[in-house]
Write a protein that holds these residues in place. Structure first.
Motif, PDB file in Angstrom:
ATOM      1  N   PRO A 240       0.802  -1.224   0.000  1.00 27.58           N
ATOM      2  CA  PRO A 240       0.000   0.000   0.000  1.00 27.58           C
ATOM      3  C   PRO A 240       0.835   1.274   0.000  1.00 27.58           C
ATOM      4  CG  PRO A 240       0.009  -0.992   2.185  1.00 27.58           C
ATOM      5  CD  PRO A 240       0.725  -1.945   1.283  1.00 27.58           C
ATOM      6  N   SER A 241       2.123   1.147   0.193  1.00 38.11           N
ATOM      7  CA  SER A 241       2.987   2.322   0.235  1.00 38.11           C
ATOM      8  C   SER A 241       3.199   2.888  -1.170  1.00 38.11           C
ATOM      9  CB  SER A 241       4.351   1.962   0.850  1.00 38.11           C
ATOM     10  OG  SER A 241       5.260   3.035   0.721  1.00 38.11           O
ATOM     11  N   VAL A 242       3.183   4.213  -1.262  1.00 37.40           N
ATOM     12  CA  VAL A 242       3.456   4.869  -2.543  1.00 37.40           C
ATOM     13  C   VAL A 242       4.926   5.267  -2.648  1.00 37.40           C
ATOM     14  CG1 VAL A 242       1.101   5.711  -2.762  1.00 37.40           C
ATOM     15  CG2 VAL A 242       2.803   7.118  -1.599  1.00 37.40           C
ATOM     16  N   LEU A 243       5.677   5.033  -1.578  1.00 36.02           N
ATOM     17  CA  LEU A 243       7.083   5.422  -1.557  1.00 36.02           C
ATOM     18  C   LEU A 243       8.027   4.243  -1.736  1.00 36.02           C
ATOM     19  CD1 LEU A 243       7.022   7.942   1.445  1.00 36.02           C
ATOM     20  CD2 LEU A 243       6.950   8.475  -1.004  1.00 36.02           C
ATOM     21  N   SER A 244       7.649   3.098  -1.243  1.00 34.50           N
ATOM     22  CA  SER A 244       8.518   1.934  -1.274  1.00 34.50           C
ATOM     23  C   SER A 244       8.730   1.439  -2.702  1.00 34.50           C
ATOM     24  CB  SER A 244       7.925   0.802  -0.423  1.00 34.50           C
ATOM     25  OG  SER A 244       8.717  -0.356  -0.517  1.00 34.50           O
ATOM     26  N   MET A 245       9.897   0.893  -2.955  1.00 36.60           N
ATOM     27  CA  MET A 245      10.224   0.334  -4.264  1.00 36.60           C
ATOM     28  C   MET A 245       9.717  -1.102  -4.415  1.00 36.60           C
ATOM     29  SD  MET A 245      11.765   2.773  -5.826  1.00 36.60           S
ATOM     30  CE  MET A 245      12.526   1.927  -7.207  1.00 36.60           C
ATOM     31  N   SER A 246       9.239  -1.702  -3.316  1.00 37.85           N
ATOM     32  CA  SER A 246       8.756  -3.084  -3.366  1.00 37.85           C
ATOM     33  C   SER A 246       7.278  -3.102  -3.737  1.00 37.85           C
ATOM     34  CB  SER A 246       8.946  -3.754  -2.004  1.00 37.85           C
ATOM     35  OG  SER A 246      10.309  -3.764  -1.635  1.00 37.85           O
ATOM     36  N   SER A 247       6.918  -3.926  -4.728  1.00 36.01           N
ATOM     37  CA  SER A 247       5.522  -4.008  -5.159  1.00 36.01           C
ATOM     38  C   SER A 247       4.692  -4.869  -4.222  1.00 36.01           C
ATOM     39  CB  SER A 247       5.444  -4.573  -6.577  1.00 36.01           C
ATOM     40  OG  SER A 247       6.028  -5.869  -6.625  1.00 36.01           O
ATOM     41  N   VAL A 248       5.346  -5.762  -3.483  1.00 32.84           N
ATOM     42  CA  VAL A 248       4.655  -6.651  -2.544  1.00 32.84           C
ATOM     43  C   VAL A 248       5.272  -6.460  -1.171  1.00 32.84           C
ATOM     44  CG1 VAL A 248       4.123  -9.049  -1.941  1.00 32.84           C
ATOM     45  CG2 VAL A 248       4.144  -8.335  -4.349  1.00 32.84           C
ATOM     46  N   ALA A 249       4.431  -6.440  -0.159  1.00 34.85           N
ATOM     47  CA  ALA A 249       4.914  -6.273   1.215  1.00 34.85           C
ATOM     48  C   ALA A 249       4.188  -7.241   2.129  1.00 34.85           C
ATOM     49  CB  ALA A 249       4.715  -4.843   1.699  1.00 34.85           C
ATOM     50  N   LEU A 250       4.840  -7.533   3.239  1.00 34.19           N
ATOM     51  CA  LEU A 250       4.217  -8.349   4.279  1.00 34.19           C
ATOM     52  C   LEU A 250       3.464  -7.410   5.214  1.00 34.19           C
ATOM     53  CD1 LEU A 250       3.896 -11.150   5.566  1.00 34.19           C
ATOM     54  CD2 LEU A 250       6.023 -10.732   6.824  1.00 34.19           C
ATOM     55  N   LEU A 251       2.139  -7.600   5.301  1.00 37.35           N
ATOM     56  CA  LEU A 251       1.314  -6.783   6.187  1.00 37.35           C
ATOM     57  C   LEU A 251       1.160  -7.533   7.499  1.00 37.35           C
ATOM     58  CD1 LEU A 251      -1.459  -5.546   3.702  1.00 37.35           C
ATOM     59  CD2 LEU A 251       0.854  -4.658   4.105  1.00 37.35           C
ATOM     60  N   PRO A 252       1.768  -7.055   8.558  1.00 40.16           N
ATOM     61  CA  PRO A 252       1.831  -7.849   9.788  1.00 40.16           C
ATOM     62  C   PRO A 252       0.573  -7.757  10.640  1.00 40.16           C
ATOM     63  CG  PRO A 252       3.039  -5.814  10.067  1.00 40.16           C
ATOM     64  CD  PRO A 252       2.547  -5.811   8.654  1.00 40.16           C
ATOM     65  N   SER A 253       0.214  -8.885  11.241  1.00 38.07           N
ATOM     66  CA  SER A 253      -0.803  -8.881  12.290  1.00 38.07           C
ATOM     67  C   SER A 253      -0.126  -8.760  13.648  1.00 38.07           C
ATOM     68  CB  SER A 253      -1.638 -10.164  12.222  1.00 38.07           C
ATOM     69  OG  SER A 253      -0.812 -11.315  12.314  1.00 38.07           O
ATOM     70  N   SER A 254       1.154  -9.124  13.717  1.00 37.46           N
ATOM     71  CA  SER A 254       1.928  -8.960  14.942  1.00 37.46           C
ATOM     72  C   SER A 254       3.410  -8.860  14.593  1.00 37.46           C
ATOM     73  CB  SER A 254       1.698 -10.117  15.915  1.00 37.46           C
ATOM     74  OG  SER A 254       2.229 -11.325  15.409  1.00 37.46           O
ATOM     75  N   VAL A 255       4.111  -8.025  15.368  1.00 37.10           N
ATOM     76  CA  VAL A 255       5.564  -7.876  15.248  1.00 37.10           C
ATOM     77  C   VAL A 255       6.123  -7.976  16.656  1.00 37.10           C
ATOM     78  CG1 VAL A 255       7.485  -6.418  14.535  1.00 37.10           C
ATOM     79  CG2 VAL A 255       5.350  -6.393  13.214  1.00 37.10           C
ATOM     80  N   VAL A 256       6.866  -9.042  16.920  1.00 37.46           N
ATOM     81  CA  VAL A 256       7.341  -9.312  18.275  1.00 37.46           C
ATOM     82  C   VAL A 256       8.877  -9.289  18.298  1.00 37.46           C
ATOM     83  CG1 VAL A 256       7.346 -10.942  20.195  1.00 37.46           C
ATOM     84  CG2 VAL A 256       5.330 -10.758  18.706  1.00 37.46           C
ATOM     85  N   PRO A 257       9.482  -8.402  19.102  1.00 38.44           N
ATOM     86  CA  PRO A 257      10.947  -8.429  19.244  1.00 38.44           C
ATOM     87  C   PRO A 257      11.394  -9.746  19.875  1.00 38.44           C
ATOM     88  CG  PRO A 257      10.040  -6.359  20.065  1.00 38.44           C
ATOM     89  CD  PRO A 257       8.882  -7.284  19.853  1.00 38.44           C
TER      90      PRO A 257
END
Length: 267
Positions: A240-257
């Protein structure tokens, strides 16, 4: 025997022995994988054992030879020493030689000490984020030597998904749910995205190359820092980013350190 000849003879053997012992220590502590691919562990350990045995054998042979020379040429040695002393009367030769011998012996001792500290005392570490940034420019296309992933996509790694995306197989990736672990790199084009990265090792740490997938997570920098390790659970989608050069991204439901895994490199 003069100090400079003694140093030149023994320093090499000591360095070989120290390197071999350090390699065996890394193997017994399970840290050799930070330097070489696991498939080469047995080979490296065998070579280290052979090197250590060769260094010990060479040291024993040199000791016997020195002792034989001392007993066999003792008288001649004294006469020769007397001749040398006679030649050096009134000159600075002995003083210069003494200074040279001390300097060589000191330098050799420092070299051995630094080598021991670097190989044994310094804790082994994985490659850093700066190394990933520096090596990313040399990566073209999919990771060299990588084969197409097979089996259950839930078991795919960062390398597997990255290879599919680099091959332009976006349709096979979009909609897939996955859980990935890697270290965080900032996206140079989009502050709302970061790269979840891993190093892929083919032979040893020297040839390790980074691979990554883009994670779209606005505000990620409030809970993560560059270089942190994290486990991301999410679904691949059109970025969904208009700035990123990647056409596909991982949309996270959780990000855990998480802590750095015991096996930080992918094969």
């Amino acid at each position: 025997m003069s100090a400079d000849r003694l140093a030149s003879r023994w320093v090499g053997l000591v360095l070989v022995a120290v390197t071999a012992v350090a390699t065996l220590w890394l193997a017994t502590t399970g840290r050799l994988d930070l330097y070489v691919h696991p498939r080469y562990t047995v080979f490296v350990v065998v070579m280290a054992l052979l090197a250590l045995a060769a260094a010990i054998a060479a040291a024993v042979l040199l000791s016997f030879r020195d002792e034989a020379r001392t007993h066999g040429h003792g008288g001649h040695g004294h006469a020769h020493d007397g001749h040398l002393h006679g030649d050096d009367h009134g000159g600075d030769g002995p003083r210069r030689r003494a200074v040279t011998r001390i300097a060589v012996a000191t330098g050799s001792a420092v070299l051995v000490a630094v080598s021991i500290a670097a190989l044994v005392l310094a804790p082994p570490r994985t490659l850093s984020v700066s190394a990933a940034a520096a090596r990313a420019d040399s990566v073209v296309g999919a990771v060299q030597g990588a084969s197409d992933p097979s089996g259950d996509p839930s078991g795919y790694t960062v390398k597997d998904w990255s290879n599919l995306l680099r091959q332009g197989r976006d349709d096979e990736v979009i909609g897939q749910r996955t859980q990935l672990t890697g270290f965080v790199q900032a996206d140079p084009d989009d502050p709302d995205s970061f790269a979840l990265s891993r190093f892929v090792i083919t032979c040893c740490a020297v040839d390790a190359r980074p691979t990554s997938v883009t994670v779209y997570s606005p505000g990620w920098s409030s809970s993560l820092r560059v270089g942190d390790w994290a486990t991301v659970d999410g679904t691949f989608a059109a970025n969904p980013s208009v700035l990123s050069m990647s056409s596909v991204a991982l949309l996270p439901s959780s990000v855990v350190p998480v802590d750095e895994p015991s096996d930080p490199y992918l094969q």
